[in-house]
Enzyme design. Structure first.
Site, PDB file in Angstrom:
ATOM      1  N   SER A  36       6.662   0.607  29.341  1.00 34.94           N
ATOM      2  CA  SER A  36       5.614  -0.174  29.991  1.00 34.94           C
ATOM      3  C   SER A  36       4.559   0.756  30.607  1.00 34.94           C
ATOM      4  CB  SER A  36       6.233  -1.107  31.032  1.00 34.94           C
ATOM      5  OG  SER A  36       5.336  -2.127  31.399  1.00 34.94           O
ATOM      6  N   LYS A  83      -5.172 -21.818  45.149  1.00 35.71           N
ATOM      7  CA  LYS A  83      -4.803 -20.809  46.144  1.00 35.71           C
ATOM      8  C   LYS A  83      -3.312 -20.519  46.155  1.00 35.71           C
ATOM      9  CE  LYS A  83      -5.670 -17.911  49.424  1.00 35.71           C
ATOM     10  NZ  LYS A  83      -6.400 -16.673  49.109  1.00 35.71           N
TER      11      LYS A  83
END
Length: 215
Positions: free
Chosen positions: A89, A141
């Site tokens: 990764s 949010k």
């Protein structure tokens, strides 16, 4: 006084900007690694060996280290990555930025993908009669809050962001390894490759370890 003109920088553990450590695991700080790379240049080092044993971590932190490696190369500093057990990764992103990658044939490399999974507690809250009182200013949010299920729209928006990061990762690896973007795209499913497989795919340059790097 120190002798020689080759620096060795160790990257062991999860990569983040601040290098946060847990009780069991050490961390890699991009701020610290970038500082060490810059110091190597100021100290007149002609080469840097990066010893990597990391599953990856923050995309931003990995990007910062890879960028610092590129700046070192502009100063004619040779850079070599040595992957021991794991260089996957974000750690592979960093390795790909070096001039030459060496890995053990049984090491885990690649894992060109992005993850942002988390535990969701909504079912647990219901079981214990606990409610989540949603108070937000801005529709998205609390997207990704573990206390509620993602809406299809929230899932789509979050997946879109991951897709953007993934594409940048793919393009950077393709550029660093001088591979066609299409080729990297085909193997960028997030899974790992053994060193012996990675050398065949062009993800690394040779099999070996520190002795080969020194040579």
């Amino acid at each position: 006084p120190p002798q020689g003109n080759v620096a060795v920088i160790s990257l062991k553990g999860e990569i983040s900007v601040d290098g946060l450590q847990s009780y069991l695991n050490q961390g890699v700080s991009s701020h610290k690694v970038v500082s060490l790379i810059e110091k190597a240049g100021k100290d007149g080092m002609q080469a840097i060996i990066f010893e990597i044993n990391s599953p990856g971590g923050s995309a931003v932190a990995s990007y910062e280290i890879a960028d610092a490696i590129a700046r070192a190369q502009e100063k004619n500093i040779t850079t070599v990555a040595v992957i021991h057990e794991v260089g996957a990764s974000g750690a592979y992103w960093i390795a790909s930025a070096t001039d030459h990658i060496i890995a053990n044939e049984l090491s885990l490399t690649g894992s060109i993908g992005v993850i942002s999974s988390y535990l969701q507690f909504e079912g647990l809250l219901k079981r214990y009669n606990v409610t989540y009182q949603r108070l937000v200013a801005g529709e998205l949010k609390d997207a990704g809050s573990p206390f509620k299920e993602l809406t299809p729209f929230e899932r789509e928006k979050l997946q879109q962001k991951l897709g953007i990061i993934h594409q940048v990762f793919i393009e950077q690896v393709a550029k660093n390894r001088d591979l066609p973007v299409e080729n990297v795209q085909q193997i960028a499913d997030g899974f790992v490759y053994l060193g012996a497989e990675a050398v065949e795919l062009g993800l690394i340059d040779q099999l070996g370890g520190m002795e080969e790097a020194k040579a």
